[in-house]
Structures are given as structure tokens and as C-alpha cells.
Design an enzyme around this catalytic site. Structure first.
Site, short mmCIF file in Angstrom:
data_model
loop_
_atom_site.label_atom_id
_atom_site.label_comp_id
_atom_site.label_asym_id
_atom_site.label_seq_id
_atom_site.Cartn_x
_atom_site.Cartn_y
_atom_site.Cartn_z
N GLY A 1 0.81 -1.22 0.00
CA GLY A 1 0.00 0.00 0.00
C GLY A 1 0.85 1.27 0.00
N TYR A 2 0.16 2.38 0.14
CA TYR A 2 0.82 3.69 0.00
C TYR A 2 1.90 3.89 1.07
CZ TYR A 2 1.11 8.84 0.29
OH TYR A 2 1.54 10.14 0.36
N TYR B 1 -14.44 4.02 10.69
CA TYR B 1 -13.00 3.82 10.45
C TYR B 1 -12.18 4.29 11.65
CZ TYR B 1 -8.30 5.02 9.12
OH TYR B 1 -6.92 5.15 9.13
N ARG C 1 -4.84 21.34 8.34
CA ARG C 1 -4.34 20.00 8.67
C ARG C 1 -2.82 20.03 8.80
NH1 ARG C 1 -8.92 19.64 9.43
NH2 ARG C 1 -10.46 18.19 8.60
N ASN D 1 -6.36 -2.98 -2.05
CA ASN D 1 -6.25 -1.56 -2.38
C ASN D 1 -4.84 -1.24 -2.89
OD1 ASN D 1 -7.43 1.02 -2.55
ND2 ASN D 1 -6.43 1.65 -0.65
N ASP E 1 -0.04 -8.99 1.96
CA ASP E 1 -1.02 -8.01 1.47
C ASP E 1 -2.02 -8.75 0.59
OD1 ASP E 1 -2.28 -5.75 0.03
OD2 ASP E 1 -0.65 -4.57 0.89
N SER F 1 -4.02 6.61 13.90
CA SER F 1 -4.35 7.83 13.17
C SER F 1 -4.69 8.95 14.15
CB SER F 1 -5.57 7.55 12.30
OG SER F 1 -6.09 8.74 11.77
N LYS G 1 -9.68 2.27 14.62
CA LYS G 1 -8.32 2.61 15.07
C LYS G 1 -8.28 2.72 16.58
CE LYS G 1 -6.22 2.64 11.19
NZ LYS G 1 -5.28 1.57 10.90
N ASN H 1 -9.23 11.86 -0.64
CA ASN H 1 -8.33 12.76 0.09
C ASN H 1 -7.88 13.91 -0.79
OD1 ASN H 1 -7.47 9.73 1.34
ND2 ASN H 1 -8.03 11.33 2.77
N ASN I 1 -1.58 13.86 8.39
CA ASN I 1 -2.06 13.70 7.00
C ASN I 1 -0.90 13.40 6.04
OD1 ASN I 1 -4.33 15.06 8.40
ND2 ASN I 1 -5.23 15.11 6.37
P1 NAD Z 1 -3.44 1.56 1.72
O1 NAD Z 1 -4.83 1.15 1.47
O2 NAD Z 1 -2.64 2.10 0.59
O3 NAD Z 1 -2.61 0.34 2.36
C1 NAD Z 1 -3.22 -0.67 3.13
C2 NAD Z 1 -2.79 -2.00 2.53
O4 NAD Z 1 -3.36 -3.06 3.28
C3 NAD Z 1 -3.25 -2.17 1.08
O5 NAD Z 1 -2.15 -2.57 0.29
C4 NAD Z 1 -4.33 -3.24 1.15
O6 NAD Z 1 -4.37 -4.02 -0.03
C5 NAD Z 1 -3.88 -4.03 2.35
N1 NAD Z 1 -4.97 -4.71 3.08
C6 NAD Z 1 -6.16 -4.19 3.47
N2 NAD Z 1 -6.86 -5.11 4.15
C7 NAD Z 1 -6.09 -6.21 4.22
C8 NAD Z 1 -6.27 -7.49 4.80
N3 NAD Z 1 -7.39 -7.81 5.47
N4 NAD Z 1 -5.28 -8.41 4.66
C9 NAD Z 1 -4.16 -8.11 3.98
N5 NAD Z 1 -3.93 -6.91 3.41
C10 NAD Z 1 -4.88 -5.98 3.53
O7 NAD Z 1 -3.47 2.59 2.92
P2 NAD Z 1 -2.30 3.52 3.52
O8 NAD Z 1 -2.68 4.92 3.27
O9 NAD Z 1 -0.97 3.03 3.11
O10 NAD Z 1 -2.53 3.25 5.06
C11 NAD Z 1 -1.79 2.27 5.76
C12 NAD Z 1 -2.28 2.23 7.20
O11 NAD Z 1 -2.13 3.51 7.79
C13 NAD Z 1 -3.76 1.87 7.33
O12 NAD Z 1 -3.93 1.06 8.48
C14 NAD Z 1 -4.42 3.22 7.53
O13 NAD Z 1 -5.61 3.10 8.26
C15 NAD Z 1 -3.36 3.94 8.32
N6 NAD Z 1 -3.45 5.41 8.20
C16 NAD Z 1 -3.46 5.97 6.94
C17 NAD Z 1 -3.56 7.35 6.83
C18 NAD Z 1 -3.63 8.01 5.47
O14 NAD Z 1 -4.08 9.14 5.40
N7 NAD Z 1 -3.19 7.35 4.40
C19 NAD Z 1 -3.61 8.14 7.98
C20 NAD Z 1 -3.58 7.53 9.23
C21 NAD Z 1 -3.49 6.15 9.32
C1 WQD Z 2 -8.08 17.26 4.08
C2 WQD Z 2 -8.83 18.56 3.93
C3 WQD Z 2 -11.19 18.32 3.51
C4 WQD Z 2 -10.88 16.51 -0.42
C5 WQD Z 2 -8.37 11.80 6.43
C6 WQD Z 2 -8.94 10.86 7.47
C7 WQD Z 2 -7.99 10.69 8.59
C8 WQD Z 2 -6.62 10.25 8.06
C9 WQD Z 2 -6.12 11.14 6.97
C10 WQD Z 2 -6.55 7.87 8.06
C11 WQD Z 2 -10.19 18.54 4.63
C12 WQD Z 2 -10.48 18.97 2.35
C13 WQD Z 2 -10.57 17.08 0.79
C14 WQD Z 2 -11.50 17.34 -1.42
C15 WQD Z 2 -11.41 19.20 0.09
N1 WQD Z 2 -6.70 8.95 7.46
N2 WQD Z 2 -10.83 18.39 1.05
N3 WQD Z 2 -11.73 18.64 -1.12
O1 WQD Z 2 -10.14 14.33 6.26
O2 WQD Z 2 -8.08 15.49 7.20
O3 WQD Z 2 -8.13 13.05 7.05
O4 WQD Z 2 -7.13 11.28 5.97
O5 WQD Z 2 -6.43 7.67 9.23
O6 WQD Z 2 -8.53 9.75 9.45
O7 WQD Z 2 -10.16 11.41 7.94
O8 WQD Z 2 -7.93 14.32 4.99
O9 WQD Z 2 -7.24 14.66 2.65
O10 WQD Z 2 -9.61 13.88 3.14
O11 WQD Z 2 -8.96 16.20 3.72
O12 WQD Z 2 -11.65 20.38 0.32
O13 WQD Z 2 -11.83 16.87 -2.53
O14 WQD Z 2 -9.12 18.76 2.55
O15 WQD Z 2 -12.43 18.92 3.73
O16 WQD Z 2 -10.38 19.81 5.17
P1 WQD Z 2 -8.68 14.38 6.42
P2 WQD Z 2 -8.44 14.68 3.54
#
Ligand code: NAD
Ligand code: WQD
Length: 342
Positions: A11-12, A151, A233, A36, A32, A126, A155, A201, A181
């Protein structure tokens, strides 16, 4: 160097973290289910680092497969656990899927780790767990109140599960990382964020508008009590975030230790959009739209604890985040799908 199992490593954030783990000499295996993500991300990791990574494609909820993997890899020293579903809006529509997947996957992992006496874990949490706490968020701020999505609740619940599991065995050394973020991409432009469908996002949406894949950005709300009326943010470059995991692994302690991974600086939506245009020269067409349900006006980290205890802080600027996002987006306008043959 120790072998690290990375769940969700295609993932990312996982893919960037695998690169940093390989760079400091760890051996890495990934689990994985690719729900996604793409195999191509793992090929790209190997291209960047020149190192091999074993990818095991199955669902973490499949405890038998996970158990076999640990049986075949008795030298796994630690686990970095990213796997889970993360789309906030989808979690409101499909809460049971989110509770089932995120919690079950973690229980399965913790059970298998316990059975095989693997005692080191880093878990992706998160900033969303802080909910309605006052800003800036510190690790000692109240968590669990005013969380706005299923979601986010997963967490918070998993944090409790991880903490209880850690406390049950004095050998356990677990770390909970609360990300702010994450945006940006690896400077090579080979790996980055590849959302399925319409991005939820902000930054991926901005990048797709700049590349012409989407017509315009809707900015959700310009009447918040913030300096320019748009939400604020704490954006963190994904490579800084990845390095935070390496630091956390190096500083594990008995029990559970929780860290914010953020910059401590707030940036508004408009500031980010303007920075993207200034950095890349690409116009981002936008309009103001209604507020999005569940959005908080402003939040950012107090990053002190990670600096003091992990010796980690963010190094990259908003300019770096915009440059690297655009480099990734322009080289991969449709994400990983264009380049399957590499
Ligand atoms: P992502 O979706 O790119 O990565 C998650 C990976 O987990 C994916 O490759 C998906 O295929 C895999 N996956 C999902 N469910 C699975 C399962 N049941 N078994 C095996 N693999 C599985 O997301 P990301 O942005 O890289 O996020 C990674 C972690 O960080 C997540 O737990 C997410 O909740 C957390 N997180 C992300 C953000 C964000 O904004 N990206 C912010 C805070 C926390
Ligand atoms: C950022 C800002 C939107 C899209 C989310 C999750 C959080 C964490 C990180 C996992 C906000 C604004 C967005 C658009 C916009 N993930 N926006 N137009 O909501 O801060 O956080 O991702 O844990 O739990 O909630 O991030 O990138 O969605 O939004 O104006 O098309 O951009 O309103 O103010 P957020 P985001």
C-alpha cells in the site's frame, strides 16, 4: 539484520516504509491481499532499492495462512502492521465491513505473533482517534471522544486491543503511531499514492485535477473559523512518515508506547492548493462547496514526544510534498496500471 514482516506493505505508506526498512539493511517480507494496492508497487520497491522482497498475497484474517507463514519464517523479529481498510466515507456506509476487517485482521496477527513468540509490533493508528480533543494534539490528550467515523473507531478500538495484548506479556514491545495527514511520494517517482476510483483525500484529488484527469477540485467549506476559512491540517511527507517507523522499531520498549507522527505545523486547504501551483506551475481549478460531514475545522500535532524519545522529526517541506506528488502523478498519470510490464 532482523527480518521484518510488513502487513499491507504494497500500500501507500507500507511501500514507502518497506523502502526505508530495506535501506537501513532489514530483510522484509510483505503480507497483502492487494485489495487496495498492486503487485507493481512491490516491483517498484525492488527497482528503487535493488533488493528482493517476498510478497505473500492473502488476507490477514486467514489465521491459518498467517500461522504457516510464521512457521516458514521462524526468524521474523518484528511486525509493522499497516493492513486495513481506510476510506472514511465508505466506513460510514459499510461499518460492519470496517469493524470486521480491521479488528479481525489485527486479532489474527496478534494471536499468531503470540503463538510464535514474536514480541515486537508497530501499529498504524491515526490522529483521528483524538476526535474532539483540543489542538494541538499531544499523546496525553484525551482520545476516543467525538470520533466521527467507524473507520476512526476501529483505530481507537485496535489501540485498546494492542495495549491489552502488550500488557499481558512482559516480553512484548509494541508501538502505536498516530499519523497526521500523509501526502507526497518517493522522490524517484516510482512509488506513490494510487487511489482506486475518485480520490477521497485532498492531495490525490489536487494532483488529478492538475493532470487533467478530473475537471475541478471542490474545496469543502470556506466559512470555518480558520485564517482563510478553509480547514487546517498537519501534512507530513510519506518518506518522513516511513522513516518514523524505522525510528519506532529501533526504540521499542516494554509495553505500549504511543507517538504522534506529524510536523506540528498547520496548513489550510487553500494554502496547500496554492503551494502546489507555485511549486509545479500547474493550475488547479477549484470551487468552494459545502462543508463535508465529519470534517474538523483544524488539527495538528504536538510532535515533541517523537523528537525527544525517537530522535525523529519531519524534514521535508510542503514544497517537497507538492514536488514529489507531481513527479509521481506526471510519471504515472493512471497510477500503477500503465506499467504492469516493469
Ligand atoms: P493503503 O490502502 O494504501 O494500504 C493498506 C494496505 O493493506 C493495502 O495494500 C491493502 O491491499 C492491504 N490490506 C487491506 N486489508 C487487508 C487485509 N485484510 N489483509 C491483507 N492486506 C490488507 O493505505 P495507507 O494509506 O498506506 O494506510 C496504511 C495504514 O495507515 C492503514 O492502516 C491506515 O488506516 C493507516 N493510516 C493511513 C492514513 C492516510 O491518510 N493514508 C492516515 C492515518 C493512518
Ligand atoms: C483534508 C482537507 C477536507 C478533499 C483523512 C482521514 C484521517 C486520516 C487522513 C486515516 C479537509 C479537504 C478534501 C476534497 C477538500 N486517514 N478536502 N476537497 O479528512 O483530514 O483526514 O485522511 O487515518 O482519518 O479522515 O484528509 O485529505 O480527506 O482532507 O476540500 O476533494 O481537505 O475537507 O479539510 P482528512 P483529507
Amino acid at each position: 539484520m532482523p527480518k521484518i514482516l510488513v502487513s499491507g506493505g504494497a500500500g501507500y505508506i507500507g511501500s514507502h516504509t518497506v523502502v526505508e526498512l530495506l535501506n537501513v539493511g532489514h530483510e522484509v517480507i510483505i503480507v497483502d491481499n492487494l485489495i487496495n494496492s498492486s503487485r507493481e508497487a512491490v516491483h517498484r520497491i525492488q527497482q528503487i532499492t535493488g533488493k528482493q522482497v517476498a510478497l505473500h498475497v492473502f488476507d490477514l484474517q486467514d489465521t491459518h495462512k498467517l500461522d504457516s507463514l510464521f512457521e516458514q519464517n521462524t526468524d521474523i523479529e518484528a511486525v509493522v502492521h499497516f493492513a486495513g481498510l481506510k476510506a472514511v466515507g465508505e466506513s460510514v456506509k459499510k461499518p460492519l465491513l470496517y469493524y470486521r476487517t480491521n479488528i479481525d485482521a489485527t486479532l489474527s496477527l496478534l494471536e499468531v505473533m503470540e503463538k510464535h513468540e514474536v514480541h515486537k509490533l508497530v501499529f498504524s493508528s491515526s490522529a483521528t482517534v483524538y476526535g474532539s480533543a483540543p489542538i494541538p494534539y499531544s499523546e496525553s490528550s484525551p482520545a476516543g471522544q467525538g470520533i466521527t467515523s467507524p473507520y476512526g473507531q476501529t483505530k481507537y478500538f485496535i489501540e485498546q486491543i494492542v495495549t491489552d495484548a502488550a500488557n499481558a506479556n512482559p516480553d512484548n514491545q509494541f508501538s502505536i503511531l498516530r499519523y497526521f495527514n500523509p501526502i507526497g511520494a518517493h522522490e524517484s517517482g516510482l512509488i506513490g499514492e494510487d487511489p482506486l476510483g475518485i480520490p477521497n483525500n485532498l492531495m490525490p484529488f489536487v494532483a488529478q485535477v492538475a493532470s487533467g484527469r478530473r475537471e475541478k477540485l471542490s474545496i469543502f467549506g470556506n466559512d470555518y473559523q480558520t485564517p482563510d476559512g478553509t480547514c487546517v491540517r498537519d501534512y507530513i511527507h510519506v518518506v518522513d512518515l516511513a522513516k518514523g517507523h524505522v525510528a519506532a522499531l529501533e526504540h521499542l520498549q516494554t509495553g505500549t508506547n504511543t507517538f504522534n507522527l506529524g510536523s506540528g505545523k498547520g496548513t489550510s486547504v487553500l494554502e496547500l492548493v496554492n503551494a502546489f501551483t507555485d511549486t509545479t506551475g500547474q493550475e488547479v481549478v477549484y470551487e468552494f462547496a459545502d462543508r463535508r460531514d465529519g470534517d474538523l475545522p483544524a488539527f495538528y500535532a504536538n510532535p515533541r514526544k517523537a523528537a525527544d524519545e525517537l530522535g525523529w522529526k519531519t524534514e521535508k517541506t510542503i514544497h517537497d510534498m507538492c514536488r514529489d506528488t507531481w513527479n509521481w502523478q506526471s510519471k504515472n498519470p493512471n497510477g500503477y496500471t500503465d506499467n504492469k510490464e516493469i
